[in-house]
Design an enzyme around this catalytic site. Sequence first.
Site, mmCIF file in Angstrom:
data_model
loop_
_atom_site.group_PDB
_atom_site.id
_atom_site.type_symbol
_atom_site.label_atom_id
_atom_site.label_comp_id
_atom_site.label_asym_id
_atom_site.label_seq_id
_atom_site.Cartn_x
_atom_site.Cartn_y
_atom_site.Cartn_z
ATOM 1 N N THR A 117 -8.305 46.439 48.106
ATOM 2 C CA THR A 117 -8.770 45.746 49.355
ATOM 3 C C THR A 117 -8.047 44.545 49.542
ATOM 4 O O THR A 117 -7.620 43.724 48.331
ATOM 5 C CB THR A 117 -10.312 45.442 49.500
ATOM 6 O OG1 THR A 117 -10.445 44.373 50.563
ATOM 7 C CG2 THR A 117 -10.698 44.808 48.128
ATOM 8 N N TYR A 141 -17.771 41.621 46.778
ATOM 9 C CA TYR A 141 -16.957 42.741 47.217
ATOM 10 C C TYR A 141 -15.526 42.539 46.642
ATOM 11 O O TYR A 141 -15.185 43.854 45.955
ATOM 12 C CB TYR A 141 -16.969 42.955 48.815
ATOM 13 C CG TYR A 141 -15.991 44.291 49.180
ATOM 14 C CD1 TYR A 141 -16.361 45.239 48.881
ATOM 15 C CD2 TYR A 141 -15.003 43.596 49.756
ATOM 16 C CE1 TYR A 141 -15.489 46.308 49.347
ATOM 17 C CE2 TYR A 141 -14.061 44.845 50.375
ATOM 18 C CZ TYR A 141 -14.207 46.081 49.733
ATOM 19 O OH TYR A 141 -13.337 47.075 50.328
HETATM 20 N N1 UFG Z 1 -14.925 39.861 64.333
HETATM 21 C C1 UFG Z 1 -15.461 39.351 65.634
HETATM 22 N N2 UFG Z 1 -16.539 39.996 66.361
HETATM 23 C C2 UFG Z 1 -16.966 41.050 65.540
HETATM 24 C C3 UFG Z 1 -16.794 41.599 64.592
HETATM 25 C C4 UFG Z 1 -15.458 41.121 63.893
HETATM 26 O O1 UFG Z 1 -15.194 38.246 66.274
HETATM 27 O O2 UFG Z 1 -18.039 41.582 66.288
HETATM 28 C C5 UFG Z 1 -13.693 39.237 63.926
HETATM 29 C C6 UFG Z 1 -14.010 38.902 62.529
HETATM 30 O O3 UFG Z 1 -14.564 37.452 62.513
HETATM 31 C C7 UFG Z 1 -12.553 38.802 61.925
HETATM 32 C C8 UFG Z 1 -11.933 40.114 62.716
HETATM 33 O O4 UFG Z 1 -12.589 40.155 63.832
HETATM 34 O O5 UFG Z 1 -11.888 37.627 62.369
HETATM 35 C C9 UFG Z 1 -11.938 41.027 61.822
HETATM 36 O O6 UFG Z 1 -13.203 41.291 61.364
HETATM 37 P P1 UFG Z 1 -13.606 42.616 60.797
HETATM 38 O O7 UFG Z 1 -15.022 42.634 60.375
HETATM 39 O O8 UFG Z 1 -13.170 43.932 61.548
HETATM 40 O O9 UFG Z 1 -12.879 42.956 59.426
HETATM 41 P P2 UFG Z 1 -12.629 41.859 58.406
HETATM 42 O O10 UFG Z 1 -11.038 41.180 58.285
HETATM 43 O O11 UFG Z 1 -13.637 40.879 57.952
HETATM 44 O O12 UFG Z 1 -12.686 42.695 56.923
HETATM 45 C C10 UFG Z 1 -11.602 43.377 56.303
HETATM 46 C C11 UFG Z 1 -11.971 44.760 55.622
HETATM 47 C C12 UFG Z 1 -12.837 44.355 54.316
HETATM 48 C C13 UFG Z 1 -12.128 43.291 53.311
HETATM 49 C C14 UFG Z 1 -11.825 42.163 54.328
HETATM 50 C C15 UFG Z 1 -11.062 41.009 53.583
HETATM 51 O O13 UFG Z 1 -12.632 45.498 56.390
HETATM 52 O O14 UFG Z 1 -12.917 45.466 53.775
HETATM 53 O O15 UFG Z 1 -10.876 42.462 55.352
HETATM 54 O O16 UFG Z 1 -10.834 39.755 54.164
HETATM 55 F F1 UFG Z 1 -12.973 42.860 52.801
#
Ligand code: UFG
Length: 329
Positions: A117, A141
């Site tokens: 990841t 994680y």
């Molecule tokens: N976000 C929102 N509203 C929501 C959900 C997400 O604004 O309801 C934002 C988050 O704050 C972030 C972006 O959308 O800025 C993407 O968020 P996600 O939860 O879709 O994905 P992440 O970037 O947090 O997660 C991804 C992978 C994980 C990994 C991580 C590493 O899915 O498995 O990147 O940073 F661990």
Amino acid sequence: MPKILVTGAAGYIGSHVARQLGERGEDLVILDNLSTGFRSAVLYGDLVIGDTGDRDLVARVLADNDIDTVLHFAAHIVVPESVANPLKYYRNNTSNTRNLLECCVEAGVKHMIFSSTAAVYGIPAEGAASEDTPTAPINPYGWSKLMSEQMLKDVSAATPLRHVALRYFNVAGADPGGRIGQSTPEATHLLKVACEAVVGKRPGLSVFGTDYATPDGTCIRDYIHVEDLAAAHLKALDHLRAGGISATLNCGYGKGFSVREMLRMVEKVAGMKLDVAEGPRRAGDPPELIARAERIREQLGWQPAHDDLEHIVRTALDWERRLLRQPMV
Ligand code: UFG
């Protein structure tokens, strides 16, 4: 012909990879404990219901099926949950990987492809991370996956096993054929949440932070279509079968979209306005996380075929509508 073991193939990414492997005629055995996956997502191969931590079961499955390659997807993936319950993550993602690896070495498995990841990079200083960017996870994680990467490197140095670890950026979208997609009931990922809002499964959504030092104030991510990500695994398999060396490779497009850009695209594809609130930052979110993604092209000859945000959103939304009509079992 030796068979391939795919762990976690009843889940989101594993099911897409298993489907592509099955479509090209590979002989598969699936190991999944169905804790978060679905039996109906397994379109190819013989499903064995069980755990990667079950030493006797794993050893038997490897021996009985003459397995020479393992693709290992089975894992917990919810970052906030890993902060609240780290030992759950170290058990399933790290200890169980250790168990699987030990069984693989004993059984003479030749190749392993491992789901890693972008979380191993934590908050990279420049926003873009290459494979040489120092690893610095900021949650259990990310650590649980990085520890598994390290075990794989050490085992590959000490034994004939060779591996490819793929570091996924933001995986999104669904099978363009509409058979499988992301089905997790309590999803937290941006596009999934937005698609649930479109189909009325939730009233709306929040943008987590609008005051980041990015052009529109919201976080930027590198969204990769699950079909392209799956294809990277088949390329990794071909590489290992051809005698290629062990490698750790980023999987992303090298291009970022902000939360606002993603939500605008969802509204365009859905033909409706979403109820979007502007909320505070979510703890642990890097402002920008983009893959430097040249190495996978060079080393595996991988080329994206679905790198279009509208297509990513359309396949995700088509799947969400399908799920509404026909829930997964
Ligand atoms: N976000 C929102 N509203 C929501 C959900 C997400 O604004 O309801 C934002 C988050 O704050 C972030 C972006 O959308 O800025 C993407 O968020 P996600 O939860 O879709 O994905 P992440 O970037 O947090 O997660 C991804 C992978 C994980 C990994 C991580 C590493 O899915 O498995 O990147 O940073 F661990």
